[in-house]
Design an enzyme around this catalytic site. Structure first.
Site, mmCIF file in Angstrom:
data_model
loop_
_atom_site.group_PDB
_atom_site.id
_atom_site.type_symbol
_atom_site.label_atom_id
_atom_site.label_comp_id
_atom_site.label_asym_id
_atom_site.label_seq_id
_atom_site.Cartn_x
_atom_site.Cartn_y
_atom_site.Cartn_z
ATOM 1 N N HIS A 72 -8.061 1.414 -8.642
ATOM 2 C CA HIS A 72 -7.845 0.425 -7.416
ATOM 3 C C HIS A 72 -9.300 1.704 -7.123
ATOM 4 C CE1 HIS A 72 -4.961 -2.660 -7.663
ATOM 5 N NE2 HIS A 72 -5.586 -2.465 -8.971
ATOM 6 N N TYR A 201 -4.040 -6.859 1.991
ATOM 7 C CA TYR A 201 -3.490 -7.250 3.446
ATOM 8 C C TYR A 201 -3.687 -8.014 4.568
ATOM 9 C CZ TYR A 201 -1.744 -1.547 1.970
ATOM 10 O OH TYR A 201 -1.457 -0.097 1.833
ATOM 11 N N PRO A 293 5.537 1.802 5.545
ATOM 12 C CA PRO A 293 4.946 1.351 4.092
ATOM 13 C C PRO A 293 3.560 1.130 4.029
ATOM 14 C CG PRO A 293 7.111 0.321 4.275
ATOM 15 C CD PRO A 293 6.854 1.214 5.496
ATOM 16 N N LYS A 297 1.855 5.775 2.446
ATOM 17 C CA LYS A 297 2.518 7.287 2.650
ATOM 18 C C LYS A 297 3.132 8.222 1.663
ATOM 19 C CE LYS A 297 -2.287 8.714 3.390
ATOM 20 N NZ LYS A 297 -3.059 8.053 2.525
ATOM 21 N N TYR A 385 -6.767 6.184 3.995
ATOM 22 C CA TYR A 385 -5.808 5.940 3.287
ATOM 23 C C TYR A 385 -5.721 6.527 1.593
ATOM 24 C CZ TYR A 385 -3.612 2.033 0.560
ATOM 25 O OH TYR A 385 -2.811 0.599 -0.336
HETATM 26 P P1 RFL Z 1 14.021 10.061 -2.256
HETATM 27 O O1 RFL Z 1 13.125 8.806 -2.950
HETATM 28 O O2 RFL Z 1 14.771 9.078 -0.745
HETATM 29 O O3 RFL Z 1 14.766 10.550 -2.524
HETATM 30 C C1 RFL Z 1 16.295 11.180 -2.248
HETATM 31 C C2 RFL Z 1 16.986 10.812 -3.262
HETATM 32 O O4 RFL Z 1 18.348 11.849 -2.752
HETATM 33 C C3 RFL Z 1 19.831 10.833 -3.547
HETATM 34 N N1 RFL Z 1 20.922 11.086 -2.301
HETATM 35 C C4 RFL Z 1 21.537 12.361 -2.380
HETATM 36 N N2 RFL Z 1 21.952 12.330 -3.682
HETATM 37 C C5 RFL Z 1 23.286 13.494 -3.640
HETATM 38 N N3 RFL Z 1 23.920 13.872 -2.081
HETATM 39 C C6 RFL Z 1 23.351 13.120 -0.921
HETATM 40 N N4 RFL Z 1 24.051 13.009 -0.064
HETATM 41 C C7 RFL Z 1 22.506 12.284 -1.179
HETATM 42 N N5 RFL Z 1 21.828 11.770 -0.097
HETATM 43 C C8 RFL Z 1 20.783 10.638 -0.395
HETATM 44 C C9 RFL Z 1 19.021 9.533 -2.920
HETATM 45 O O5 RFL Z 1 19.651 8.719 -3.768
HETATM 46 C C10 RFL Z 1 17.470 9.241 -3.814
HETATM 47 O O6 RFL Z 1 17.412 9.381 -4.756
HETATM 48 O O7 RFL Z 1 13.210 10.362 -1.367
HETATM 49 P P2 RFL Z 1 11.602 11.397 -1.476
HETATM 50 O O8 RFL Z 1 12.434 12.156 -2.471
HETATM 51 O O9 RFL Z 1 11.824 12.605 -0.407
HETATM 52 O O10 RFL Z 1 10.738 10.235 -2.063
HETATM 53 C C11 RFL Z 1 10.158 9.323 -0.373
HETATM 54 C C12 RFL Z 1 10.284 8.344 -0.835
HETATM 55 O O11 RFL Z 1 10.776 7.599 -2.080
HETATM 56 C C13 RFL Z 1 8.944 7.208 0.160
HETATM 57 O O12 RFL Z 1 8.882 8.254 0.954
HETATM 58 C C14 RFL Z 1 8.938 6.052 -0.532
HETATM 59 O O13 RFL Z 1 9.476 5.412 -1.662
HETATM 60 C C15 RFL Z 1 7.583 5.799 0.790
HETATM 61 N N6 RFL Z 1 7.716 4.355 0.286
HETATM 62 C C16 RFL Z 1 6.014 4.628 0.151
HETATM 63 N N7 RFL Z 1 5.456 5.746 -0.092
HETATM 64 C C17 RFL Z 1 4.002 5.906 -1.109
HETATM 65 O O14 RFL Z 1 4.016 6.694 -1.140
HETATM 66 N N8 RFL Z 1 2.850 4.281 -1.111
HETATM 67 C C18 RFL Z 1 3.918 3.664 -1.040
HETATM 68 O O15 RFL Z 1 2.909 2.650 -1.433
HETATM 69 C C19 RFL Z 1 5.005 2.574 -0.739
HETATM 70 N N9 RFL Z 1 6.000 2.215 -0.304
HETATM 71 C C20 RFL Z 1 8.077 2.920 0.299
HETATM 72 C C21 RFL Z 1 6.876 1.575 0.209
HETATM 73 C C22 RFL Z 1 9.368 2.552 0.652
HETATM 74 C C23 RFL Z 1 9.824 1.668 0.498
HETATM 75 N N10 RFL Z 1 11.246 2.067 0.967
HETATM 76 C C24 RFL Z 1 12.059 0.803 0.390
HETATM 77 C C25 RFL Z 1 11.648 2.701 2.107
HETATM 78 C C26 RFL Z 1 7.261 0.541 0.253
HETATM 79 C C27 RFL Z 1 8.981 0.371 0.245
HETATM 80 C C28 RFL Z 1 9.184 -0.676 1.082
HETATM 81 C C1 PHB Z 2 3.098 -1.256 -3.036
HETATM 82 O O1 PHB Z 2 3.078 -1.831 -4.230
HETATM 83 O O2 PHB Z 2 4.814 -1.738 -3.355
HETATM 84 C C2 PHB Z 2 2.900 -0.837 -1.690
HETATM 85 C C3 PHB Z 2 2.204 -0.391 -1.849
HETATM 86 C C4 PHB Z 2 1.138 -0.573 -0.613
HETATM 87 C C5 PHB Z 2 1.830 0.034 0.705
HETATM 88 C C6 PHB Z 2 2.886 -0.454 0.654
HETATM 89 C C7 PHB Z 2 3.785 -0.437 -0.907
HETATM 90 O O3 PHB Z 2 1.551 -0.042 1.586
#
Ligand code: RFL
Ligand code: PHB
Length: 389
Positions: A72, A201, A293, A297, A385
């Site tokens: 995109h 957004y 989110p 990032k 971004y």
């Molecule tokens: P994770 O992915 O949470 O992985 C951590 C892992 O550790 C496990 N764990 C354990 N394992 C053993 N013993 C324990 N005691 C443990 N405790 C936990 C967990 O089960 C898991 O598998 O962390 P990591 O690797 O640092 O990755 C970070 C990302 O997951 C997170 O920052 C992103 O998902 C945030 N995020 C977004 N980031 C983006 O760059 N672009 C996006 O568009 C974006 N959208 C989002 C998001 C996060 C969201 N949520 C649900 C928080 C949208 C949403 C809705």
């Molecule tokens: C997503 O596609 O999950 C998404 C995209 C942009 C955001 C957060 C989540 O800022």
């Protein structure tokens, strides 16, 4: 059991670190408390910065990403009845983002680690960290009901915000910063083609909404909701009603409906832990920092941390120097605070704050006005971004 680097967590941070280290011949074991099926299907982030895509491609993880990822070159921001497109390509010299689900990155990483005979241990219970003041820290855990001990040269805490790693660092060695927001996001995965070619957004009179996507047949949508809301309050009918009301605020734009595949509520939080290293324990990703989110990032920051950590650990094994381990926190924190700043800005711009007085509401409207009138303001948003490096 013995390994060079014990990694807690099979999210993007832990799995990528294990992959990067293995390319240098450094052995690791990843301990994950969930099942493989669970981590491969956990719906989360979807936006990859160019730097993230470049890194994944350079280390042999770009094949499916290149084929299935959607490139995109802009996003649209709607504010009440106005829309403003941020043209990434024009404002950032041709840069863009790639839409590719986080669980697809996780699947690619798991299959690469298994193809290289990497050691991933799922379904571990009660992981705890020991001997952090020695040169051989260890991890203890239960696997199939049997107590295990893993001795390591280093422990990488990649276990997310609720993990054990950060909490294993003595409190007086940590300085933490946080903000909670007075709302959460309801995330909705839908079997329907995207209604736009780019992400939308929207700050509407009844709250924030985001229209995103995963593939030509699946969309990902979000609705601002109260922080303590329950899924019981969100029937499919109510979800569609709110998505239509918040997104269809400009003429000739209709949201396509479809079968709702999944829904979940995510709290919004900003958090930074300013020590990412304690002796031989190194934190990376959400274990050390959280962003709301809105700026997309989180996963990109996690990937950036482990790229730096991999180099620091490699320098210790290959050249016997601790220097990069000593500067690890500081080097990561610069980018992390830029990410925190941008995520806070996007969150402020796009949400209805329940306690906002008319003065704050006017300031928010003025910020959108500035963005749509000033190419310098749009450029600043675009640069942040798509990612600064
Ligand atoms: P994770 O992915 O949470 O992985 C951590 C892992 O550790 C496990 N764990 C354990 N394992 C053993 N013993 C324990 N005691 C443990 N405790 C936990 C967990 O089960 C898991 O598998 O962390 P990591 O690797 O640092 O990755 C970070 C990302 O997951 C997170 O920052 C992103 O998902 C945030 N995020 C977004 N980031 C983006 O760059 N672009 C996006 O568009 C974006 N959208 C989002 C998001 C996060 C969201 N949520 C649900 C928080 C949208 C949403 C809705
Ligand atoms: C997503 O596609 O999950 C998404 C995209 C942009 C955001 C957060 C989540 O800022």
């Amino acid at each position: 059991m013995q390994t060079q680097v014990g990694i807690i967590g099979a999210g993007p941070a832990g799995l990528l670190l294990s992959h990067l280290l293995s390319l240098r011949g450094i052995e690791s074991i990843v301990l994950e408390n969930r099942s493989r099926d669970y981590v491969e299907n956990r719906v989360r982030a979807g936006v990859l910065e160019q730097g993230t895509v470049n890194l994944l491609s350079e280390v042999g993880l770009g094949e499916r990403l290149k084929r299935e990822g959607m490139q995109h070159f802009g996003i649209e921001i709607r504010f009440n009845n106005h829309a403003h497109r941020i043209d990434f390509a024009e404002l950032t010299n041709g840069k863009g983002i790639t839409i590719y689900g986080q669980q697809e990155v996780v699947k690619d990483l798991i299959s690469a680690r298994l193809a290289a005979s990497g050691k991933l241990v799922f379904d571990v219970v009660d992981v705890s960290i020991h001997d952090l003041d020695s040169t051989q820290p260890s991890l203890e855990f239960l696997l199939d009901g049997v107590q295990q001990k893993l001795s390591c040269d280093f422990i990488a805490g990649c276990d997310g915000f609720h993990g054990v790693s950060r909490r294993s660092i003595p409190e007086d060695k940590l300085v933490c910063f946080d903000r909670d927001y007075p709302f959460a996001w309801l995330g909705i995965l839908v079997e329907a083609p995207p209604s736009s070619t780019e992400l939308v957004y929207a700050n509407s009179p009844t709250g924030f909404a985001l229209h995103s996507m995963r593939s030509p047949g699946v969309t990902r949508n979000y609705l601002q909701c109260p922080p303590d809301d329950s899924l019981d309050n969100w029937s499919d009918d109510r979800i569609w009603q709110e998505l239509h009301a918040r997104l269809e605020t400009i003429p000739d734009w209709t949201l396509k409906e479809g079968n709702i595949l999944e829904k979940g509520i995510t709290p919004m939080r900003s958090f930074v832990c300013e020590t990412m290293r304690y002796n031989r324990l190194l934190l990376a990703g959400d274990a050390a920092h959280i962003v709301p989110p809105t700026g997309a990032k989180g996963m990109n920051l996690a990937v950036a941390d482990v790229a730096i950590l991999d180099k620091a650990i490699a320098a210790w094994y290959q050249r016997g120097t601790e220097q990069l381990l000593e500067t690890y926190s500081l080097e990561c924190l610069r980018r992390i605070w830029l990410g925190e700043n941008f995520s806070w800005y996007m969150t402020f711009l796009l949400h209805k704050f329940p306690d906002a007085d008319p003065f704050q509401q006017r300031l928010q409207a003025a910020e959108f006005d500035f963005l749509s009138q000033s190419s310098a303001a749009s450029k600043a948003l675009a640069e942040r971004y798509v990612g600064l490096t």
